[in-house]
Design an enzyme around this catalytic site. Structure first.
Site, short mmCIF file in Angstrom:
data_model
loop_
_atom_site.label_atom_id
_atom_site.label_comp_id
_atom_site.label_asym_id
_atom_site.label_seq_id
_atom_site.Cartn_x
_atom_site.Cartn_y
_atom_site.Cartn_z
N GLU A 96 1.22 -4.60 14.06
CA GLU A 96 1.65 -3.26 13.66
C GLU A 96 0.58 -2.24 14.03
OE1 GLU A 96 4.64 -2.16 12.47
OE2 GLU A 96 3.54 -0.38 13.04
N LEU A 101 1.02 1.18 13.18
CA LEU A 101 1.25 2.45 12.47
C LEU A 101 -0.03 3.00 11.87
CD1 LEU A 101 1.17 1.87 9.18
CD2 LEU A 101 3.46 1.03 9.59
N PHE A 136 -9.50 11.10 19.53
CA PHE A 136 -10.54 10.22 18.98
C PHE A 136 -11.93 10.54 19.48
CE2 PHE A 136 -9.06 6.90 16.11
CZ PHE A 136 -7.73 7.26 16.06
N HIS A 146 -13.64 13.07 17.97
CA HIS A 146 -14.02 14.04 16.95
C HIS A 146 -15.15 13.44 16.11
CE1 HIS A 146 -12.99 17.79 14.97
NE2 HIS A 146 -13.46 17.20 13.89
N GLY A 184 -13.43 4.70 8.91
CA GLY A 184 -13.29 3.93 7.68
C GLY A 184 -11.86 3.46 7.57
N CYS A 194 -8.39 -0.61 8.22
CA CYS A 194 -8.22 -1.35 9.48
C CYS A 194 -9.46 -1.40 10.37
CB CYS A 194 -7.05 -0.78 10.27
SG CYS A 194 -5.48 -1.06 9.44
N LYS A 230 -12.64 -3.54 9.16
CA LYS A 230 -12.42 -4.99 9.07
C LYS A 230 -11.98 -5.58 10.42
CE LYS A 230 -7.62 -5.59 7.47
NZ LYS A 230 -7.05 -6.15 8.68
N1 NAD Z 1 -2.54 -0.21 6.36
C1 NAD Z 1 -2.46 0.04 7.65
O1 NAD Z 1 -2.55 1.18 8.10
C2 NAD Z 1 -2.23 -1.09 8.62
C3 NAD Z 1 -1.86 -0.78 9.94
C4 NAD Z 1 -1.64 -1.81 10.82
C5 NAD Z 1 -1.82 -3.13 10.41
N2 NAD Z 1 -2.20 -3.40 9.14
C6 NAD Z 1 -2.35 -4.80 8.73
O2 NAD Z 1 -1.20 -5.16 7.98
C7 NAD Z 1 -1.58 -6.10 6.95
C8 NAD Z 1 -1.17 -5.58 5.59
O3 NAD Z 1 -1.90 -4.40 5.34
P1 NAD Z 1 -1.50 -3.40 4.16
O4 NAD Z 1 -2.37 -2.22 4.32
O5 NAD Z 1 -0.02 -3.25 4.13
O6 NAD Z 1 -1.97 -4.27 2.88
P2 NAD Z 1 -1.67 -4.02 1.34
O7 NAD Z 1 -2.80 -4.60 0.61
O8 NAD Z 1 -1.28 -2.59 1.13
O9 NAD Z 1 -0.37 -4.90 1.04
C9 NAD Z 1 -0.36 -6.29 1.03
C10 NAD Z 1 0.67 -6.75 0.01
O10 NAD Z 1 0.84 -8.16 0.10
C11 NAD Z 1 1.10 -8.65 -1.21
N3 NAD Z 1 0.86 -10.10 -1.26
C12 NAD Z 1 -0.31 -10.77 -1.15
N4 NAD Z 1 -0.09 -12.09 -1.23
C13 NAD Z 1 1.24 -12.27 -1.36
C14 NAD Z 1 2.07 -13.42 -1.47
N5 NAD Z 1 1.58 -14.65 -1.46
N6 NAD Z 1 3.39 -13.23 -1.62
C15 NAD Z 1 3.92 -11.99 -1.64
N7 NAD Z 1 3.18 -10.86 -1.52
C16 NAD Z 1 1.85 -11.00 -1.39
C17 NAD Z 1 0.15 -7.84 -2.08
O11 NAD Z 1 0.53 -7.87 -3.44
C18 NAD Z 1 0.28 -6.46 -1.45
O12 NAD Z 1 1.30 -5.70 -2.08
C19 NAD Z 1 -3.08 -6.32 7.12
O13 NAD Z 1 -3.28 -7.44 7.93
C20 NAD Z 1 -3.53 -5.07 7.83
O14 NAD Z 1 -4.68 -5.28 8.60
C21 NAD Z 1 -2.40 -2.40 8.22
#
Ligand code: NAD
Length: 436
Positions: A154, A156, A255, A257, A263, A266, A269
């Protein structure tokens, strides 16, 4: 087609709501009971523009629902997305325990052909592990079931997540068989129809593409921050410089700026994770390792900048802060520069009062010593300096007379270069920013 998204966080909720908007029946599953109960009451647990209406519309149309019964949601679905968190461990590697838990749950629930798609950002080789964990559970239960694994990272951005999902720059799909690919293409058909570019490749390439994209963007940020620091030494203006290089189409203006460093949930980590797994694979990413070091240093530099602008000492000084989230239009504080910078100021004996339009409830849990106030002008009241930490739109056109009247001394440290140095100095402020 029924879709199940496991993990209803930023990515899972947006993905689920957007697929539902395409007309697909989606169940979003999460093991956080409070989160699911809130969603069932119509409350959106995160701040993301437009998401509340999208969720409400699709829920009332019967295409989107929420559950804590992940097993049932998996059984009912043809395509299961894994969208749980992949947080960093102390050593920079990725904690895959949430992904493993979901993969095993899928194995236990599996009762017919499914496509299991990893949407979480995961190190190269994880989809193969997902396959192994599912097979392990199937064999423990003495079951046989056919399934495919795929990778669909993803891209986004928080704050623009719906737009990014609905009108993506590209969709990357890594698959190992035609059946899974055909199903995923069918699911994404609405995006094919608007000519979104699709990159179809093998699974390791898809997994690595996500890291390479974030690492490249992080590199641009650390690059311009180092150049900005050099600009300060030679009385150069990093904005003019960024335009001077960014107008070269090979470089691009985005990018570039300068600021307190990247931070969020994403970039920090993902850069650490990529550096870690690349080292383990015997092919170190030396540029990325430097990017991480430069980013860490930049936060420390911002603390020095604030201190220097205040005459070399922050002890006993009161500092007003605007913006806490790692970027505007989100309440996300994961790895936000504000946390490190304000912690350092507090450690040095400063008093901090801060305002953020969305992130204060969460921030209070992290640094309760910071006094949170009701608006931008209250953050100025009686402060020895105002620090602009995050460039929310509402901080771009402050009533500067009111700011000056509120501050004990007219000092502004603008870590996002929102204001023009000459105009600020003419307006009577002691003003410092980054690289100009
Ligand atoms: N946040 C972003 O902007 C973004 C963008 C691209 C990719 N990602 C990636 O997407 C992934 C998710 O990120 P996020 O920001 O949505 O995380 P988040 O912490 O907001 O959401 C993760 C969810 O998973 C749930 N969860 C954990 N274990 C579970 C299980 N066993 N069963 C059911 N639900 C469970 C948690 O309760 C939580 O609600 C990560 O790998 C992140 O790197 C995030």
């Amino acid at each position: 087609m029924n879709v199940c998204v496991v993990g209803t966080g930023y990515v899972g909720l947006v993905t689920g709501a957007c697929f539902a908007e395409f007309g697909v029946k989606v169940v979003c599953a999460d093991n956080n009971e409070q989160k699911i109960a809130a969603l069932e009451r119509g409350e959106i647990p995160i701040y993301e523009p437009g998401l509340d209406q999208l969720v409400a519309r699709n829920e009332s149309a019967g295409r989107l629902s929420f559950t804590t019964d992940t097993g049932q949601a998996i059984r009912d679905a043809l395509v299961v997305f894994i969208a749980v968190g992949t947080p960093p461990r102390e050593d920079g590697s990725t904690d895959l325990s949430y992904v493993e838990a979901v993969a095993r749950e899928i194995g236990r629930a599996m009762d017919g052909y499914k496509v299991v798609v990893t949407k979480s950002t995961v190190p190269v080789g994880t989809s193969a592990k997902v396959k192994g964990w599912i097979e392990d559970e199937l064999s423990r239960a003495g079951k046989r079931a056919r399934f495919s694994v795929a990778s669909n990272p993803e891209f986004l951005r928080e704050g623009a997540a719906i737009q990014d999902f609905m009108r993506p720059d590209r969709v990357v799909i890594g698959a190992e068989d035609e059946e899974a690919l055909a199903i995923l293409k069918d699911l994404y058909r609405p995006l094919y129809l608007i000519s979104a570019p699709f990159v179809v490749t093998n699974i390791p390439t898809a997994e690595l593409t996500k890291y390479a994209a974030n690492a490249f963007l992080a590199t641009k940020i650390s690059f311009i921050n180092e150049i900005a620091n050099l600009c300060e030494r030679i009385d150069a203006d990093v904005h003019d410089l960024a335009r001077g290089i960014g107008l070269d189409g090979r470089i691009g203006q985005k990018f570039l700026h300068p600021g307190p460093g990247y931070g969020g949930s994403c970039f920090p980590k993902d850069t650490s994770s990529a550096a870690h797994f690349a080292r383990e694979l015997g092919s170190p990413l030396e540029i990325i390792e430097a990017v991480i070091r430069v980013n860490d240093r930049q936060r420390a530099r911002m603390v020095e900048k604030i201190s220097e602008t205040l005459g070399g000492r922050v002890a006993g000084k009161s500092i007003g802060v605007l913006g806490l989230s790692f970027k505007p239009e989100t309440d996300d504080l994961r790895d936000a520069p504000s946390v490190d910078i304000l912690r350092a100021l507090l450690d040095r004996g400063a008093k901090v009062q801060a305002y953020d339009p969305a992130a204060m409830a969460e921030f209070e849990k992290i640094l309760p010593q910071v006094r949170l106030v009701a608006n931008e002008y209250e953050a100025c009241e009686g402060a020895d300096a105002l620090v602009i930490m995050t460039e929310w739109n509402q901080f771009r056109m402050l009533d500067l007379e009111r700011v000056k009247a509120g501050l004990r001394s007219p000092v502004v440290v603008d870590l996002r270069n929102v204001y023009e140095p000459v105009a600020m100095r003419e307006a009577g402020f002691t003003y410092s920013c980054v690289g100009r």
